[in-house]
Scaffold this motif. Structure first.
Motif, PDB file in Angstrom:
ATOM      1  N   UNK A 134      12.722   2.095 -38.400  1.00 46.72           N
ATOM      2  CA  UNK A 134      13.098   3.286 -39.157  1.00 46.72           C
ATOM      3  C   UNK A 134      14.160   4.045 -38.366  1.00 46.72           C
ATOM      4  N   UNK A 135      15.325   4.227 -38.972  1.00 44.10           N
ATOM      5  CA  UNK A 135      16.462   4.888 -38.323  1.00 44.10           C
ATOM      6  C   UNK A 135      16.773   6.157 -39.086  1.00 44.10           C
ATOM      7  N   UNK A 136      16.905   7.270 -38.375  1.00 43.13           N
ATOM      8  CA  UNK A 136      17.227   8.564 -38.981  1.00 43.13           C
ATOM      9  C   UNK A 136      18.452   9.138 -38.290  1.00 43.13           C
ATOM     10  N   UNK A 137      19.274   9.839 -39.083  1.00 45.30           N
ATOM     11  CA  UNK A 137      20.479  10.497 -38.564  1.00 45.30           C
ATOM     12  C   UNK A 137      20.413  11.964 -38.945  1.00 45.30           C
ATOM     13  N   UNK A 138      20.519  12.850 -37.954  1.00 50.04           N
ATOM     14  CA  UNK A 138      20.570  14.278 -38.224  1.00 50.04           C
ATOM     15  C   UNK A 138      21.943  14.684 -38.708  1.00 50.04           C
ATOM     16  N   UNK A 139      22.018  15.404 -39.852  1.00 53.13           N
ATOM     17  CA  UNK A 139      23.310  15.769 -40.433  1.00 53.13           C
ATOM     18  C   UNK A 139      23.388  17.272 -40.604  1.00 53.13           C
ATOM     19  N   UNK A 140      24.649  17.749 -40.650  1.00 54.17           N
ATOM     20  CA  UNK A 140      24.941  19.159 -40.903  1.00 54.17           C
ATOM     21  C   UNK A 140      26.384  19.242 -41.378  1.00 54.17           C
ATOM     22  N   UNK A 173      12.565  22.586 -43.982  1.00 55.69           N
ATOM     23  CA  UNK A 173      12.835  24.019 -43.910  1.00 55.69           C
ATOM     24  C   UNK A 173      12.088  24.603 -42.715  1.00 55.69           C
ATOM     25  N   UNK A 174      12.863  25.055 -41.766  1.00 52.73           N
ATOM     26  CA  UNK A 174      12.271  25.635 -40.548  1.00 52.73           C
ATOM     27  C   UNK A 174      13.368  26.359 -39.785  1.00 52.73           C
ATOM     28  N   UNK A 175      12.974  27.367 -39.016  1.00 54.89           N
ATOM     29  CA  UNK A 175      13.943  28.099 -38.186  1.00 54.89           C
ATOM     30  C   UNK A 175      14.220  27.364 -36.888  1.00 54.89           C
ATOM     31  N   UNK A 176      13.258  26.636 -36.376  1.00 58.05           N
ATOM     32  CA  UNK A 176      13.413  25.916 -35.108  1.00 58.05           C
ATOM     33  C   UNK A 176      13.847  24.479 -35.428  1.00 58.05           C
ATOM     34  N   UNK A 177      15.133  24.199 -35.225  1.00 60.26           N
ATOM     35  CA  UNK A 177      15.694  22.904 -35.618  1.00 60.26           C
ATOM     36  C   UNK A 177      15.060  21.773 -34.813  1.00 60.26           C
ATOM     37  N   UNK A 178      15.076  21.919 -33.468  1.00 61.83           N
ATOM     38  CA  UNK A 178      14.568  20.843 -32.615  1.00 61.83           C
ATOM     39  C   UNK A 178      13.093  20.563 -32.892  1.00 61.83           C
ATOM     40  N   UNK A 179      12.314  21.620 -33.035  1.00 64.15           N
ATOM     41  CA  UNK A 179      10.878  21.450 -33.283  1.00 64.15           C
ATOM     42  C   UNK A 179      10.636  20.738 -34.609  1.00 64.15           C
ATOM     43  N   UNK A 180      11.408  21.134 -35.666  1.00 61.29           N
ATOM     44  CA  UNK A 180      11.229  20.518 -36.979  1.00 61.29           C
ATOM     45  C   UNK A 180      11.556  19.032 -36.933  1.00 61.29           C
ATOM     46  N   UNK A 181      12.638  18.667 -36.257  1.00 64.98           N
ATOM     47  CA  UNK A 181      13.032  17.254 -36.194  1.00 64.98           C
ATOM     48  C   UNK A 181      11.989  16.451 -35.419  1.00 64.98           C
ATOM     49  N   UNK A 182      11.506  17.015 -34.293  1.00 69.36           N
ATOM     50  CA  UNK A 182      10.511  16.301 -33.493  1.00 69.36           C
ATOM     51  C   UNK A 182       9.233  16.069 -34.294  1.00 69.36           C
ATOM     52  N   UNK A 183       8.800  17.085 -35.056  1.00 68.71           N
ATOM     53  CA  UNK A 183       7.584  16.930 -35.864  1.00 68.71           C
ATOM     54  C   UNK A 183       7.776  15.855 -36.936  1.00 68.71           C
ATOM     55  N   UNK A 184       8.959  15.856 -37.586  1.00 67.97           N
ATOM     56  CA  UNK A 184       9.202  14.843 -38.617  1.00 67.97           C
ATOM     57  C   UNK A 184       9.208  13.435 -38.011  1.00 67.97           C
ATOM     58  N   UNK A 185       9.882  13.283 -36.851  1.00 70.56           N
ATOM     59  CA  UNK A 185       9.934  11.975 -36.194  1.00 70.56           C
ATOM     60  C   UNK A 185       8.527  11.492 -35.850  1.00 70.56           C
ATOM     61  N   UNK A 186       7.687  12.401 -35.380  1.00 68.20           N
ATOM     62  CA  UNK A 186       6.316  12.016 -35.022  1.00 68.20           C
ATOM     63  C   UNK A 186       5.519  11.613 -36.257  1.00 68.20           C
ATOM     64  N   UNK A 187       5.645  12.377 -37.337  1.00 68.79           N
ATOM     65  CA  UNK A 187       4.842  12.116 -38.536  1.00 68.79           C
ATOM     66  C   UNK A 187       5.332  10.872 -39.258  1.00 68.79           C
ATOM     67  N   UNK A 188       6.678  10.683 -39.336  1.00 71.07           N
ATOM     68  CA  UNK A 188       7.232   9.560 -40.099  1.00 71.07           C
ATOM     69  C   UNK A 188       7.361   8.296 -39.268  1.00 71.07           C
ATOM     70  N   UNK A 189       7.018   8.360 -37.961  1.00 69.03           N
ATOM     71  CA  UNK A 189       7.111   7.180 -37.067  1.00 69.03           C
ATOM     72  C   UNK A 189       8.536   6.656 -37.000  1.00 69.03           C
ATOM     73  N   UNK A 190       9.513   7.571 -36.853  1.00 65.68           N
ATOM     74  CA  UNK A 190      10.926   7.179 -36.721  1.00 65.68           C
ATOM     75  C   UNK A 190      11.106   6.501 -35.368  1.00 65.68           C
ATOM     76  N   UNK A 191      11.728   5.317 -35.388  1.00 69.53           N
ATOM     77  CA  UNK A 191      11.888   4.558 -34.157  1.00 69.53           C
ATOM     78  C   UNK A 191      13.228   4.814 -33.476  1.00 69.53           C
ATOM     79  N   UNK A 192      14.250   5.169 -34.251  1.00 70.48           N
ATOM     80  CA  UNK A 192      15.578   5.441 -33.680  1.00 70.48           C
ATOM     81  C   UNK A 192      16.150   6.675 -34.353  1.00 70.48           C
ATOM     82  N   UNK A 193      16.540   7.652 -33.536  1.00 70.51           N
ATOM     83  CA  UNK A 193      17.075   8.921 -34.039  1.00 70.51           C
ATOM     84  C   UNK A 193      18.471   9.117 -33.452  1.00 70.51           C
ATOM     85  N   UNK A 194      19.439   9.413 -34.322  1.00 71.97           N
ATOM     86  CA  UNK A 194      20.832   9.630 -33.894  1.00 71.97           C
ATOM     87  C   UNK A 194      21.213  11.059 -34.250  1.00 71.97           C
ATOM     88  N   UNK A 195      21.684  11.825 -33.262  1.00 73.09           N
ATOM     89  CA  UNK A 195      22.156  13.195 -33.488  1.00 73.09           C
ATOM     90  C   UNK A 195      23.577  13.292 -32.963  1.00 73.09           C
TER      91      UNK A 195
END
Length: 723
Positions: free
Chosen positions: A9-15, A91-113
């Motif tokens: 599972x690969x996720x990319x953070x976008x903005x 939706x969250x004010x703390x960007x890093x915390x929100x991404x870390x929680x999603x990665x943990x829950x969704x079992x993301x194996x590779x994250x690109x920021x």
């Protein structure tokens, strides 16, 4: 296409920045294969759900218009690369915390920021978000931080990710739907017509009105779509692919993008609004069209219009980029012309340099020819000099016996060693008054006359030769300003001189043993006396004598400060032919005291009468400055140029006559020139000026004595009158 559950599972953070685009491109190029699903992850810090906690957090897709607008270019890029993508909005004010929680829950194996080139790694709120993500991500996730297409940092995983997760199951079901949509529909109906909650992160699928044939028209079946309703990622053809070919027929000029966009709007709107939809009610199946779905149809139409607007904006952006590309092409042409102009200038400069090199080669060749000519002239001069030296040597050999006969025939007083031992009290230390270059000097009485006896040390290497030379020179000459040799004991190396009460000029200049300073009048006279004695040596007959060791230590003063030249052990006879024609004579090795030796004599071994003139100039500077000889000529010249020479004068004398002293210094500096040809002649230039200065000093001294005598007489008369 993914099969099974083994794909990562690969996720990319976008903005809204270019760093996210770079991160997506890098991930597709390095981590994702065609047909694989990529998670596009965005944290909305302005949403209503920003304060939710991880256990109850709801991850949804891009439902709001501005979220769809944000995800659209990324989905388009994935579609062009044949990559499936899934939108996730947190939706969250703390960007890093929100991404870390999603990665943990969704079992993301590779994250690109992405990391922007300035002001932090990502343009989320927070100055060090990527670092916090790397630190907080679970240990089964590898985190890549990308900037400008390059990896800035990697946080590698240390264990495998969980095999099952809601997101992986949802993606796998979507893969199965795309692979066999009919069987999947039957399975859903068999299970009650509902979709499991795990498969509905943000899937709110609606039935498209275009699945029904209206007025005999048939349209593609849009009923089976992905969870996201974007054109780019769904199974439907995208708007830009469907309508942009039609737009290209309206105009070939890319500068009219806006007009084309308006044409496209007018072309697409009938596509949606010109169809009549059936209001007949059917069964309760989700694929039928009914009046209760009109609201959904209107929402779908609004979404399509919004996506059309976004597509046209992208088209206008492409037009602008085309204009920029054209401008860059023009700039490139201009740059090429400038480079060609520079190359032409460089070619001309090279030709000019080559011409200059040729001219320099010609000059060098001419200089080498001139040097060769000068070398030939120098060789001829050297040959002439060698001939002259050979002639001089021949004359010296012829007169050698005559000189020995002359010296030995001259009678000087011979003293026995017993007489000298009695006079010196067996060389008592109490009678020792100095140490010469090759032995001690004792003061004693011989024949009821005060004398100075110089004794040769047995271990003196060259003392015997100098001893014999001094006997030969001093016994053959007599002059008021040459030390008088009274006798000798040649068997034991003893020379008997007249006693000079005031010792050497060096001791008196430096006031050793606290002796009083020498008045300037005496100094002028002493310089003239030394020059007189030196001229006597240079005019010696039959051959000139060069002293070679003239310095204040070898000038002795009697009780009246009358000076006499002594220590002639290094004196050399020069053949008359050499002295008159060549004016110099080659010696095998230079001799004398270092700071007083003629520089040319020291370097070349060529000895001449002007070698003593250099030593005289250095000694004259010491007479008026009372300073050491080392570097004195250079310091004196600098002070003369700066107008500060009077500051160098001996401060022990307070009444120096400025004008006359400056003239004395000028003649001294002329004598101390480095080249012989620049030094003045002793007989015609130096001695007349020194005699004039001596007369000036004697007149001043007589005037002072007369003045003192008159004052004494007037004082005695005044005393007598008062008495």
């Amino acid at each position: 296409m993914e099969k099974g559950g083994g794909f990562p599972l690969v996720a990319v953070g976008i903005s809204n920045d270019r760093s996210s685009q770079n991160a997506l491109k890098w991930a597709i190029d390095n981590l994702i294969a065609k047909g694989q699903t990529l998670i596009l992850l965005h944290v909305n810090t302005h949403g209503s759900g920003s304060q939710q906690h991880a256990p109850t957090r709801d991850y949804k897709g891009a439902e709001e218009p501005h979220m769809k607008e944000l995800f659209l270019p990324f989905r388009c890029f994935c579609t062009r690369k044949d990559i499936n993508c899934k939108d996730v909005v947190i939706e969250d004010h703390d960007v890093a915390k929100a991404i870390v929680e999603f990665v943990s829950q969704a079992a993301i194996e590779k994250l690109v920021v992405g990391a922007p080139s300035h002001h932090g790694l990502m343009r989320f709120r927070g100055s060090d978000i990527s670092t916090n993500i790397s630190k907080g991500a679970p240990d089964f996730c590898t985190v890549y931080v990308v900037s400008k297409g390059k990896v800035l940092s990697v946080r590698n995983s240390v264990r495998a990710a969980p095999a099952l997760s809601p997101l992986r199951l949802q993606i796998q079901n979507q893969v199965n739907i795309r692979a066999d949509p009919v069987n999947h529909q039957h399975e859903l109906e068999a299970k009650g017509g509902t979709t499991p909650k795990a498969l509905r992160l943000h899937d709110e699928s609606i039935k498209s009105p275009f699945t029904r044939g209206i007025h005999g028209k048939s349209y593609p079946d849009y009923s089976q779509t992905e969870t996201d309703i974007s054109f780019v990622s769904s199974g439907r053809p995208s708007i830009d692919r469907a309508f942009l070919p039609k737009l290209s027929n309206h105009s070939k000029d890319h500068e009219h993008g806006f007009e084309q966009g308006q044409t496209a709007v007018r072309f697409i709107e009938p596509y949606y609004h010109g169809n009549e939809f059936s209001t007949n009610s059917g069964d309760n199946s989700t694929s039928s069209w009914s009046s209760q779905n009109m609201d959904d149809v209107e929402a779908e139409m609004k979404r399509l219009r919004l996506e059309l607007k976004q597509t046209m904006e992208m088209y206008n952006t492409a037009c602008k980029e085309a204009l920029m590309a054209k401008q860059k092409a023009l700039d490139l042409d201009r740059w090429k012309k400038e480079e060609e102009h520079k190359l032409e200038e460089a070619r001309l400069a090279e030709e000019s340099a080559l011409a200059l090199v040729e001219r320099e080669k010609a000059k060098c060749k001419a200089a080498m020819e001139a040097a060769q000519a000068q070398q030939k002239i120098a060789e001829l001069e050297a040959q002439k000099r060698r001939n002259a030296e050979m002639q001089a040597h021949k004359e010296a050999e012829e007169k050698k016996s005559a000189i020995k006969t002359f010296v030995t025939s001259f009678r000087y007083r011979r003293y026995t060693i017993e007489e000298i031992e009695v006079a010196t009290k067996h060389f008592a230390e109490s009678l020792k008054i100095g140490e010469g270059g090759y032995g001690p000097v004792y003061r004693c009485y011989l024949d009821h006359t005060p004398v100075a006896i110089k004794v040769l040390r047995p271990d003196a290497a060259h003392g015997r030769t100098q001893f014999q030379q001094e006997i030969e020179v001093l016994s053959s000459i007599r002059h008021p300003h040459m030390v008088l040799l009274l006798g000798a004991c040649p068997e034991y190396g003893c020379l008997v001189y007249e006693y000079m009460a005031n010792g050497s000029l060096e001791d008196r200049l430096f006031r050793r043993r606290n002796t009083p300073p020498i008045p300037w009048q005496h100094r002028f006279r002493i310089a003239a006396e030394i020059a007189t004695g030196l001229l006597f040596l240079h005019q010696n007959k039959p051959e000139p004598l060069v002293h070679r060791d003239l310095k204040p230590a070898n000038i002795l003063l009697d009780q009246n400060y009358v000076s006499k030249i002594g220590d002639v052990g290094l004196a050399r006879l020069i053949p008359p032919s050499v002295a008159n024609s060549v004016t110099q004579y080659r010696m095998t090795s230079a001799a004398g005291t270092f700071h007083y030796i003629d520089p040319e004599y020291q370097q070349t071994g060529m000895l001449g009468v002007k070698s003593d003139i250099y030593s005289l100039g250095i000694m004259m500077l010491q007479i008026i400055t009372a300073k050491p000889a080392m570097g004195l000529a250079r310091y004196a010249r600098g002070a003369m140029e700066n107008g500060t020479f009077l500051d160098l004068l001996d401060p022990a004398v307070t009444d120096w006559p400025a004008d006359e002293t400056m003239k004395f210094a000028e003649i001294a500096l002329q004598c101390a020139e480095l080249l012989r040809k620049d030094r003045p002649d002793l007989a015609t230039e130096v001695l007349p000026e020194l005699n004039r200065l001596r007369s000036f000093g004697e007149e001043d001294m007589q005037y002072r004595r007369l003045k003192v005598s008159i004052q004494d007489t007037m004082g005695d008369t005044h005393i007598q009158q008062n008495g």
